[in-house]
Design a protein around this motif. Structure first.
Motif, PDB file in Angstrom:
ATOM      1  N   ASP A  34      -0.906  20.659  -7.133  1.00 22.49           N
ATOM      2  CA  ASP A  34       0.281  21.450  -6.813  1.00 22.49           C
ATOM      3  C   ASP A  34       1.026  21.823  -8.089  1.00 22.49           C
ATOM      4  O   ASP A  34       0.595  21.515  -9.198  1.00 22.49           O
ATOM      5  CB  ASP A  34       1.181  20.709  -5.814  1.00 22.49           C
ATOM      6  N   LYS A  35       2.179  22.466  -7.935  1.00 16.66           N
ATOM      7  CA  LYS A  35       2.883  22.988  -9.109  1.00 16.66           C
ATOM      8  C   LYS A  35       3.428  21.897 -10.024  1.00 16.66           C
ATOM      9  O   LYS A  35       3.793  22.176 -11.173  1.00 16.66           O
ATOM     10  CB  LYS A  35       4.027  23.903  -8.665  1.00 16.66           C
ATOM     11  N   THR A  36       3.486  20.654  -9.543  1.00 16.10           N
ATOM     12  CA  THR A  36       3.932  19.556 -10.408  1.00 16.10           C
ATOM     13  C   THR A  36       2.758  18.733 -10.941  1.00 16.10           C
ATOM     14  O   THR A  36       2.953  17.700 -11.570  1.00 16.10           O
ATOM     15  CB  THR A  36       4.906  18.621  -9.660  1.00 16.10           C
ATOM     16  N   GLY A  37       1.530  19.181 -10.659  1.00 16.41           N
ATOM     17  CA  GLY A  37       0.359  18.529 -11.245  1.00 16.41           C
ATOM     18  C   GLY A  37      -0.245  17.406 -10.429  1.00 16.41           C
ATOM     19  O   GLY A  37      -1.027  16.611 -10.947  1.00 16.41           O
ATOM     20  N   ARG A  38       0.077  17.325  -9.128  1.00 15.41           N
ATOM     21  CA  ARG A  38      -0.487  16.255  -8.298  1.00 15.41           C
ATOM     22  C   ARG A  38      -1.765  16.748  -7.609  1.00 15.41           C
ATOM     23  O   ARG A  38      -1.702  17.678  -6.796  1.00 15.41           O
ATOM     24  CB  ARG A  38       0.527  15.806  -7.249  1.00 15.41           C
ATOM     25  N   PRO A  39      -2.911  16.128  -7.882  1.00 17.90           N
ATOM     26  CA  PRO A  39      -4.171  16.524  -7.228  1.00 17.90           C
ATOM     27  C   PRO A  39      -4.259  15.889  -5.839  1.00 17.90           C
ATOM     28  O   PRO A  39      -4.828  14.812  -5.656  1.00 17.90           O
ATOM     29  CB  PRO A  39      -5.237  15.965  -8.179  1.00 17.90           C
ATOM     30  N   TRP A  98       0.847  -1.188   0.000  1.00 16.87           N
ATOM     31  CA  TRP A  98       0.000   0.000   0.000  1.00 16.87           C
ATOM     32  C   TRP A  98       0.884   1.241   0.000  1.00 16.87           C
ATOM     33  O   TRP A  98       0.664   2.188  -0.751  1.00 16.87           O
ATOM     34  CB  TRP A  98      -0.918  -0.048   1.214  1.00 16.87           C
ATOM     35  N   LEU A  99       1.929   1.222   0.822  1.00 18.78           N
ATOM     36  CA  LEU A  99       2.873   2.341   0.884  1.00 18.78           C
ATOM     37  C   LEU A  99       3.627   2.499  -0.430  1.00 18.78           C
ATOM     38  O   LEU A  99       3.938   3.627  -0.845  1.00 18.78           O
ATOM     39  CB  LEU A  99       3.856   2.130   2.043  1.00 18.78           C
ATOM     40  N   VAL A 100       3.925   1.382  -1.093  1.00 18.93           N
ATOM     41  CA  VAL A 100       4.601   1.462  -2.394  1.00 18.93           C
ATOM     42  C   VAL A 100       3.704   2.167  -3.414  1.00 18.93           C
ATOM     43  O   VAL A 100       4.153   3.055  -4.160  1.00 18.93           O
ATOM     44  CB  VAL A 100       4.978   0.049  -2.906  1.00 18.93           C
ATOM     45  N   ILE A 101       2.427   1.795  -3.472  1.00 18.89           N
ATOM     46  CA  ILE A 101       1.483   2.426  -4.395  1.00 18.89           C
ATOM     47  C   ILE A 101       1.343   3.910  -4.076  1.00 18.89           C
ATOM     48  O   ILE A 101       1.304   4.760  -4.979  1.00 18.89           O
ATOM     49  CB  ILE A 101       0.106   1.722  -4.326  1.00 18.89           C
ATOM     50  N   ILE A 102       1.286   4.231  -2.802  1.00 19.31           N
ATOM     51  CA  ILE A 102       1.225   5.642  -2.394  1.00 19.31           C
ATOM     52  C   ILE A 102       2.465   6.383  -2.891  1.00 19.31           C
ATOM     53  O   ILE A 102       2.384   7.485  -3.436  1.00 19.31           O
ATOM     54  CB  ILE A 102       1.094   5.762  -0.865  1.00 19.31           C
ATOM     55  N   GLY A 103       3.646   5.759  -2.709  1.00 19.17           N
ATOM     56  CA  GLY A 103       4.890   6.390  -3.128  1.00 19.17           C
ATOM     57  C   GLY A 103       4.935   6.692  -4.615  1.00 19.17           C
ATOM     58  O   GLY A 103       5.384   7.774  -5.027  1.00 19.17           O
ATOM     59  N   VAL A 104       4.459   5.766  -5.436  1.00 14.44           N
ATOM     60  CA  VAL A 104       4.448   5.974  -6.895  1.00 14.44           C
ATOM     61  C   VAL A 104       3.519   7.119  -7.262  1.00 14.44           C
ATOM     62  O   VAL A 104       3.837   7.945  -8.137  1.00 14.44           O
ATOM     63  CB  VAL A 104       4.027   4.682  -7.626  1.00 14.44           C
ATOM     64  N   ASN A 105       2.381   7.219  -6.591  1.00  6.21           N
ATOM     65  CA  ASN A 105       1.386   8.233  -6.949  1.00  6.21           C
ATOM     66  C   ASN A 105       1.714   9.619  -6.417  1.00  6.21           C
ATOM     67  O   ASN A 105       1.310  10.616  -7.026  1.00  6.21           O
ATOM     68  CB  ASN A 105       0.000   7.806  -6.451  1.00  6.21           C
ATOM     69  N   VAL A 106       2.413   9.711  -5.305  1.00  8.41           N
ATOM     70  CA  VAL A 106       2.735  11.040  -4.773  1.00  8.41           C
ATOM     71  C   VAL A 106       4.002  11.604  -5.386  1.00  8.41           C
ATOM     72  O   VAL A 106       4.350  12.761  -5.168  1.00  8.41           O
ATOM     73  CB  VAL A 106       2.862  11.019  -3.228  1.00  8.41           C
ATOM     74  N   GLY A 107       4.719  10.790  -6.170  1.00  8.74           N
ATOM     75  CA  GLY A 107       5.849  11.306  -6.917  1.00  8.74           C
ATOM     76  C   GLY A 107       5.364  12.197  -8.047  1.00  8.74           C
ATOM     77  O   GLY A 107       4.168  12.340  -8.298  1.00  8.74           O
ATOM     78  N   SER A 166      -7.942   9.706  -8.556  1.00  9.11           N
ATOM     79  CA  SER A 166      -7.687  11.100  -8.208  1.00  9.11           C
ATOM     80  C   SER A 166      -8.089  12.041  -9.344  1.00  9.11           C
ATOM     81  O   SER A 166      -8.581  13.143  -9.096  1.00  9.11           O
ATOM     82  CB  SER A 166      -6.210  11.295  -7.854  1.00  9.11           C
ATOM     83  N   ARG A 167      -7.899  11.623 -10.592  1.00 12.02           N
ATOM     84  CA  ARG A 167      -8.295  12.466 -11.724  1.00 12.02           C
ATOM     85  C   ARG A 167      -9.813  12.494 -11.890  1.00 12.02           C
ATOM     86  O   ARG A 167     -10.382  13.497 -12.347  1.00 12.02           O
ATOM     87  CB  ARG A 167      -7.646  11.963 -13.016  1.00 12.02           C
ATOM     88  N   THR A 168     -10.471  11.421 -11.505  1.00 11.57           N
ATOM     89  CA  THR A 168     -11.932  11.397 -11.576  1.00 11.57           C
ATOM     90  C   THR A 168     -12.536  12.394 -10.601  1.00 11.57           C
ATOM     91  O   THR A 168     -13.484  13.120 -10.943  1.00 11.57           O
ATOM     92  CB  THR A 168     -12.453   9.986 -11.272  1.00 11.57           C
TER      93      THR A 168
END
Length: 542
Positions: A362-367, A164-173, A342-344
């Motif tokens: 944010d400024k890098t496009g993460r919702p 779960w933490l790995v998936i979070i890490g990929v998405n918050v990058g 997140s895009r939905t």
């Protein structure tokens, strides 16, 4: 520019993302009334193509095909994937026309609101968001099943937490980091399928260490293990396996030039369908018995049929490699679901159907708001696997997801049909479309019709399930998705009121639209090896 573009003057200051964006051949800066969001166009054609190739290759194919083989038999699983494949192929062409014209953050949710009605858009958006959360949970429990092939020493809850933490890490990058990770994972999946096809043909022909020439033994013995009902029971898993192919519509909002990227991704659909699903499922049927107790959902090791094929053939190293590729695939699909969810929510917020905070990135496009809620709920649902059997949880989640997916695919096809109708009603010519699908109109109608038919089929299976007595618990476990959709839709109807369908003669076809120049810059003709390589790549991906 033609008369429809007259009101849309290039305005570099109107878009929140222009400062991050460079001009692209075939693209025009326009003030497009909402098509631009705080997302950054950081993904390329390569990202979109590879995500389209690999986004739906996860637990449904590698593990779910085991339960399908048991329930439907060799012919049942192959025909199931063939039918589901024809549907997503049709849906993808509907996505292609609209994603090039309207590359929006939640794509089909916003298209539904524009061409059908706000109530349907509201129901679709929140249903699809929950579907993404369910998929994260299902892929996380799939990781536990894959890892149990190697060891049972680690508690299930621990594996769920770690990955779960790995998936979070990929998405918050950064979005570009997410894109590169998915390109790598998709490349591994795409390359490995060739190994699977060739090696399984050799195994079936008797070339493995066990020298057992299986051939079409299982097809001849019992092509349909549970008759027609068994074939119908395969369909939810087949739909679940292919869910995610529509993500190319979401990714279009973050590509620099959708007119170039989207058709190329759509053009690769035939390759994914034929290699991954049709040939992949065929390899299972000629190497693994549908009565093998070790198949996922059985009484044995609950392994993937692809792993079982190598292990029973006496090729143990290949079984471990196969399990490793499945692990990567399952984790990748879970990561993409976090992206989609997140895009939905961002698209829903732009339609004023979600809190306004979900519009922001944010400024890098993460919702962030959408990411946090999606990843928290998806990961939380995965812990249902701690006190329940993996196959049982997979069955619940795949049935729920397949119904949400059928609703989504149906709305995509209906939106396309109504979009084309609005285009005609307002006196516009198909030649004005930036990209036209050669499958129009029959493919859109084919996809919509089968979505309706299969929703009815799943009602039949919920009332009279295969191998179980009818009960209220079984019905709600398998069909609650439709009930949720109906309740959300009717609630939205009470809120929005108005007509059941939007008036197509009054739809603003230029609102949220993206315009392109009439032709891309010409490039110098390639010579020699470069010319041959270019034609080869074009054949594969177009």
């Amino acid at each position: 520019m033609d008369e429809h573009k007259a009101d849309f003057v290039a305005d570099e200051k109107s878009s929140p993302s222009d400062e991050y964006r460079q001009p692209v051949s075939g693209d025009v800066y326009v003030h497009d009334h909402g098509a631009e969001t705080e997302l950054r166009r950081l993904l390329s054609t390569r990202h979109l193509t590879m995500i389209a190739l690999g986004s739906s290759i996860g637990m449904g194919l590698w593990l779910g095909s085991g339960t399908s083989l048991t329930s439907g038999g060799p012919a049942g699983i192959f025909l199931g994937y063939f039918l589901a494949g024809s549907m997503i192929w049709s849906v993808s062409h509907s996505i292609g026309e609209m994603a090039v014209m309207y590359p929006l953050p939640s794509a089909f949710v916003q298209w539904t609101g524009k061409f059908i009605c706000p109530s349907a858009s509201f129901a679709l958006g929140w249903a699809y968001w929950f579907s993404y959360c369910i998929t994260i949970a299902n892929e996380l429990q799939g990781v536990c099943t894959v890892l149990s092939f190697w060891t049972d020493a680690v508690p299930i809850a621990a594996w769920i937490t770690i990955f779960w933490l790995v998936i979070i890490g990929v998405n918050v990058g950064a979005v570009s980091f997410f894109g590169e990770i998915e390109v790598i994972c998709s490349t591994i999946k795409f390359g490995w399928i060739f190994v699977v096809i060739i090696s399984n043909i050799v195994i079936s022909a008797g070339g493995a260490p066990n020298h057992d020439a299986v051939g079409f033994r299982y097809w001849n013995a019992e092509p349909f293990t549970n008759g027609f009902k068994g074939f119908l029971s395969v369909m939810p898993t087949c739909i679940f396996a292919m869910a995610g192919s529509e993500n190319s519509g979401l990714v279009a909002a973050e590509t620099g030039n959708p007119r170039k990227a989207v058709p190329r991704a759509i053009g690769s659909i035939w390759l994914r369908l034929s290699l991954f699903y049709l040939l992949g499922s065929l390899m299972v049927t000629i190497t693994v018995s549908p009565t093998n107790p070790d198949l996922f959902g059985g009484e044995g090791t609950n392994a993937s049929p692809f792993v079982i094929a190598y292990r029973d053939a006496g090729i143990e190293p290949m079984a471990h490699l196969m399990n490793a590729v499945i692990f990567i695939s399952v984790l990748s699909t879970g990561s993409i679901s976090g992206y989609g969810g997140s895009r939905t929510t961002m698209g829903l917020a732009h339609l004023n159907m979600a809190p306004k905070q979900f519009k922001t990135a944010d400024k890098t496009g993460r919702p962030w708001y959408g990411l946090v809620v999606t990843l928290l709920l998806g990961g939380g649902l995965a812990y249902l696997n701690v006190n329940n059997g993996a196959a049982d949880v997979f069955g619940w989640f795949s049935n729920l997801t397949s119904l949400f997916t059928l609703f989504g695919w149906g709305m995509i096809c209906l939106s396309h049909i109504r979009f084309r109708r609005a285009w005609k009603v307002q006196g516009r010519s198909p030649s004005e479309l930036p990209w036209k699908s050669w499958t129009w109109p029959w493919a859109a109608w084919w996809g919509l019709s089968w979505c309706i038919i299969l929703i009815i089929v799943e009602f039949y299976l919920a009332v009279w399930p295969l191998g179980e007595p009818s009960s209220a618990r079984t019905f709600f476990a398998n069909y609650v998705s439709v009930i949720v959709i109906v309740v959300i839709y009717l609630g939205a109807r009470l809120y929005y009121r108005g007509p059941w369908y939007v008036d197509l003669s009054k739809v603003d076809l230029d609102d949220q639209r993206r315009f392109y120049v009439d032709h891309d810059e010409e490039k110098a003709p390639k010579k020699g090896f470069k010319r041959v390589a270019s034609k080869t790549i074009g054949f594969v991906f177009n």
